[in-house]
Design an enzyme around this catalytic site. Structure first.
Site, PDB file in Angstrom:
ATOM      1  N   GLU A   1       0.794  -1.321  -0.125  1.00 35.59           N
ATOM      2  CA  GLU A   1      -0.002  -0.170  -0.081  1.00 35.59           C
ATOM      3  C   GLU A   1       0.812   1.194   0.002  1.00 35.59           C
ATOM      4  OE1 GLU A   1      -3.356   1.216  -0.322  1.00 35.59           O
ATOM      5  OE2 GLU A   1      -2.183   2.907  -0.351  1.00 35.59           O
ATOM      6  N   LYS A   2       0.969   2.046  -1.193  1.00 39.56           N
ATOM      7  CA  LYS A   2       1.801   3.153  -1.304  1.00 39.56           C
ATOM      8  C   LYS A   2       1.501   4.360  -0.275  1.00 39.56           C
ATOM      9  CE  LYS A   2      -1.082   5.253  -4.992  1.00 39.56           C
ATOM     10  NZ  LYS A   2      -1.826   4.020  -5.266  1.00 39.56           N
ATOM     11  N   HIS A   3       0.492   4.426   0.308  1.00 39.69           N
ATOM     12  CA  HIS A   3       0.441   5.446   1.178  1.00 39.69           C
ATOM     13  C   HIS A   3       0.872   5.374   2.643  1.00 39.69           C
ATOM     14  CE1 HIS A   3      -3.037   6.270  -1.839  1.00 39.69           C
ATOM     15  NE2 HIS A   3      -2.659   7.682  -1.449  1.00 39.69           N
TER      16      HIS A   3
ATOM     17  N   HIS B   1       4.475   6.790  -4.571  1.00 43.39           N
ATOM     18  CA  HIS B   1       3.046   7.330  -4.541  1.00 43.39           C
ATOM     19  C   HIS B   1       3.309   8.535  -5.623  1.00 43.39           C
ATOM     20  CE1 HIS B   1      -0.058  10.327  -3.375  1.00 43.39           C
ATOM     21  NE2 HIS B   1      -0.616   9.250  -2.929  1.00 43.39           N
TER      22      HIS B   1
ATOM     23  N   HIS C   1      -2.342  15.395  -7.264  1.00 44.52           N
ATOM     24  CA  HIS C   1      -2.412  14.037  -6.150  1.00 44.52           C
ATOM     25  C   HIS C   1      -0.951  13.937  -5.580  1.00 44.52           C
ATOM     26  CE1 HIS C   1      -3.051   9.371  -5.725  1.00 44.52           C
ATOM     27  NE2 HIS C   1      -3.127  10.147  -4.865  1.00 44.52           N
TER      28      HIS C   1
ATOM     29  N   CYS D   1      -2.444  12.236   2.344  1.00 45.77           N
ATOM     30  CA  CYS D   1      -2.542  12.505   0.910  1.00 45.77           C
ATOM     31  C   CYS D   1      -3.814  13.321   0.615  1.00 45.77           C
ATOM     32  CB  CYS D   1      -2.733  11.145   0.395  1.00 45.77           C
ATOM     33  SG  CYS D   1      -3.270  11.198  -1.498  1.00 45.77           S
TER      34      CYS D   1
ATOM     35  N   HIS E   1      -6.265  10.722  -0.517  1.00 44.57           N
ATOM     36  CA  HIS E   1      -6.552   9.484  -0.161  1.00 44.57           C
ATOM     37  C   HIS E   1      -6.597   9.505   1.635  1.00 44.57           C
ATOM     38  CE1 HIS E   1      -5.576   8.205  -4.332  1.00 44.57           C
ATOM     39  NE2 HIS E   1      -6.892   7.743  -4.096  1.00 44.57           N
TER      40      HIS E   1
HETATM   41 FE   FE2 Z   1      -2.930   9.343  -2.663  1.00 47.47          FE
END
Ligand code: FE2
Length: 130
Positions: free
Chosen positions: A15-17, A45, A51, A115, A118
Protein backbone atom coordinates in the site's frame (compact mmCIF):
# COMPACT_ATOMS: atom_id res chain seq x y z
CA UNK A 1 -17.05 8.00 12.51
CA UNK A 2 -14.61 8.47 15.38
CA UNK A 3 -11.63 10.66 14.47
CA UNK A 4 -9.11 7.87 15.13
CA UNK A 5 -10.86 5.72 12.54
CA UNK A 6 -9.94 8.24 9.84
CA UNK A 7 -6.32 7.03 10.05
CA UNK A 8 -5.70 4.05 7.81
CA UNK A 9 -2.86 1.58 7.93
CA UNK A 10 -1.70 -1.42 5.91
CA UNK A 11 1.37 -3.35 4.83
CA UNK A 12 3.67 -0.69 3.32
CA UNK A 13 5.00 -3.16 0.76
CA UNK A 14 1.56 -3.38 -0.78
CA UNK A 15 0.00 0.00 0.00
CA UNK A 16 1.76 3.12 -1.29
CA UNK A 17 0.23 5.50 1.25
CA UNK A 18 1.63 3.96 4.42
CA UNK A 19 4.41 6.08 5.96
CA UNK A 20 7.47 3.84 6.31
CA UNK A 21 9.19 4.59 9.61
CA UNK A 22 12.85 3.54 9.67
CA UNK A 23 15.47 3.93 12.36
CA UNK A 24 17.09 2.13 15.27
CA UNK A 25 15.09 -0.25 17.47
CA UNK A 26 17.34 0.69 20.38
CA UNK A 27 18.70 4.17 21.08
CA UNK A 28 21.22 5.38 23.63
CA UNK A 29 19.65 7.55 26.32
CA UNK A 30 20.10 11.24 25.50
CA UNK A 31 21.99 10.67 22.24
CA UNK A 32 20.77 11.81 18.83
CA UNK A 33 19.02 9.11 16.82
CA UNK A 34 17.79 9.65 13.27
CA UNK A 35 14.46 8.31 12.05
CA UNK A 36 13.35 8.53 8.44
CA UNK A 37 9.73 8.59 7.30
CA UNK A 38 8.99 7.92 3.63
CA UNK A 39 5.68 7.60 1.84
CA UNK A 40 5.82 5.33 -1.20
CA UNK A 41 9.07 3.55 -0.39
CA UNK A 42 8.15 0.30 -2.15
CA UNK A 43 5.42 1.53 -4.50
CA UNK A 44 5.96 5.21 -5.40
CA UNK A 45 3.06 7.51 -4.62
CA UNK A 46 2.09 10.01 -7.37
CA UNK A 47 3.61 13.47 -6.97
CA UNK A 48 1.50 15.74 -9.19
CA UNK A 49 -0.33 19.00 -8.74
CA UNK A 50 -3.57 17.05 -8.48
CA UNK A 51 -2.41 14.14 -6.28
CA UNK A 52 0.40 14.26 -3.74
CA UNK A 53 1.47 13.88 -0.12
CA UNK A 54 1.03 17.14 1.79
CA UNK A 55 2.77 16.42 5.10
CA UNK A 56 4.33 13.94 7.48
CA UNK A 57 4.31 14.17 11.27
CA UNK A 58 6.15 12.14 13.89
CA UNK A 59 4.97 11.62 17.48
CA UNK A 60 6.47 9.88 20.48
CA UNK A 61 4.37 8.22 23.17
CA UNK A 62 6.50 7.27 26.19
CA UNK A 63 5.69 3.86 27.62
CA UNK A 64 3.04 4.03 30.34
CA UNK A 65 2.24 7.72 29.81
CA UNK A 66 -1.05 9.21 28.69
CA UNK A 67 0.03 12.03 26.38
CA UNK A 68 2.08 11.86 23.16
CA UNK A 69 4.72 14.40 22.13
CA UNK A 70 4.94 15.82 18.62
CA UNK A 71 8.54 15.44 17.41
CA UNK A 72 8.09 17.29 14.16
CA UNK A 73 6.06 18.10 11.09
CA UNK A 74 7.30 18.43 7.50
CA UNK A 75 5.21 20.11 4.79
CA UNK A 76 5.72 19.18 1.14
CA UNK A 77 4.71 22.23 -0.83
CA UNK A 78 6.00 21.89 -4.41
CA UNK A 79 4.01 19.64 -6.72
CA UNK A 80 4.60 20.98 -10.21
CA UNK A 81 2.51 24.11 -9.86
CA UNK A 82 3.42 27.02 -12.14
CA UNK A 83 2.01 29.93 -14.11
CA UNK A 84 2.13 27.65 -17.17
CA UNK A 85 -0.35 25.33 -15.47
CA UNK A 86 -0.57 22.19 -13.39
CA UNK A 87 2.46 19.87 -13.58
CA UNK A 88 4.40 22.39 -15.69
CA UNK A 89 6.48 23.67 -12.78
CA UNK A 90 10.16 22.99 -12.17
CA UNK A 91 9.95 21.45 -8.69
CA UNK A 92 8.37 18.55 -6.85
CA UNK A 93 8.98 17.87 -3.15
CA UNK A 94 9.34 14.16 -2.46
CA UNK A 95 7.52 12.84 0.62
CA UNK A 96 10.51 11.92 2.74
CA UNK A 97 11.54 13.43 6.08
CA UNK A 98 14.37 12.93 8.56
CA UNK A 99 13.89 13.54 12.27
CA UNK A 100 16.91 13.72 14.58
CA UNK A 101 15.72 13.19 18.14
CA UNK A 102 16.98 12.42 21.63
CA UNK A 103 14.88 10.07 23.75
CA UNK A 104 15.41 9.30 27.42
CA UNK A 105 12.86 6.56 27.89
CA UNK A 106 11.27 3.76 25.86
CA UNK A 107 8.04 4.20 23.96
CA UNK A 108 6.39 4.12 20.58
CA UNK A 109 6.96 6.38 17.58
CA UNK A 110 3.91 7.16 15.46
CA UNK A 111 4.29 8.45 11.90
CA UNK A 112 1.29 10.04 10.21
CA UNK A 113 0.93 11.34 6.68
CA UNK A 114 -1.71 13.02 4.57
CA UNK A 115 -2.53 12.45 0.88
CA UNK A 116 -4.63 15.25 -0.58
CA UNK A 117 -6.99 12.66 -2.11
CA UNK A 118 -6.66 9.52 0.01
CA UNK A 119 -6.56 11.02 3.48
CA UNK A 120 -4.72 10.11 6.65
CA UNK A 121 -2.30 7.21 7.12
CA UNK A 122 -0.20 6.00 10.01
CA UNK A 123 2.42 3.54 11.13
CA UNK A 124 4.27 2.92 14.37
CA UNK A 125 7.53 1.59 15.72
CA UNK A 126 8.57 0.63 19.23
CA UNK A 127 11.85 2.03 20.54
CA UNK A 128 13.77 0.92 23.58
CA UNK A 129 16.44 2.93 25.39
CA UNK A 130 19.70 1.72 26.87
FE1 FE2 B 1 -2.88 9.26 -2.72
Amino acid sequence: MAFENLFQSADWKQEKHVPVLEGPDVVKRGEVAVFQVTVGKEIPHPNTTEHHIRWIELYFAPEGEKFPYQLGRVEFTAHGESVAGANQGPAYTEPRALFAVKLDRPGTLYATSYCNIHGLWRSEKAVTVE
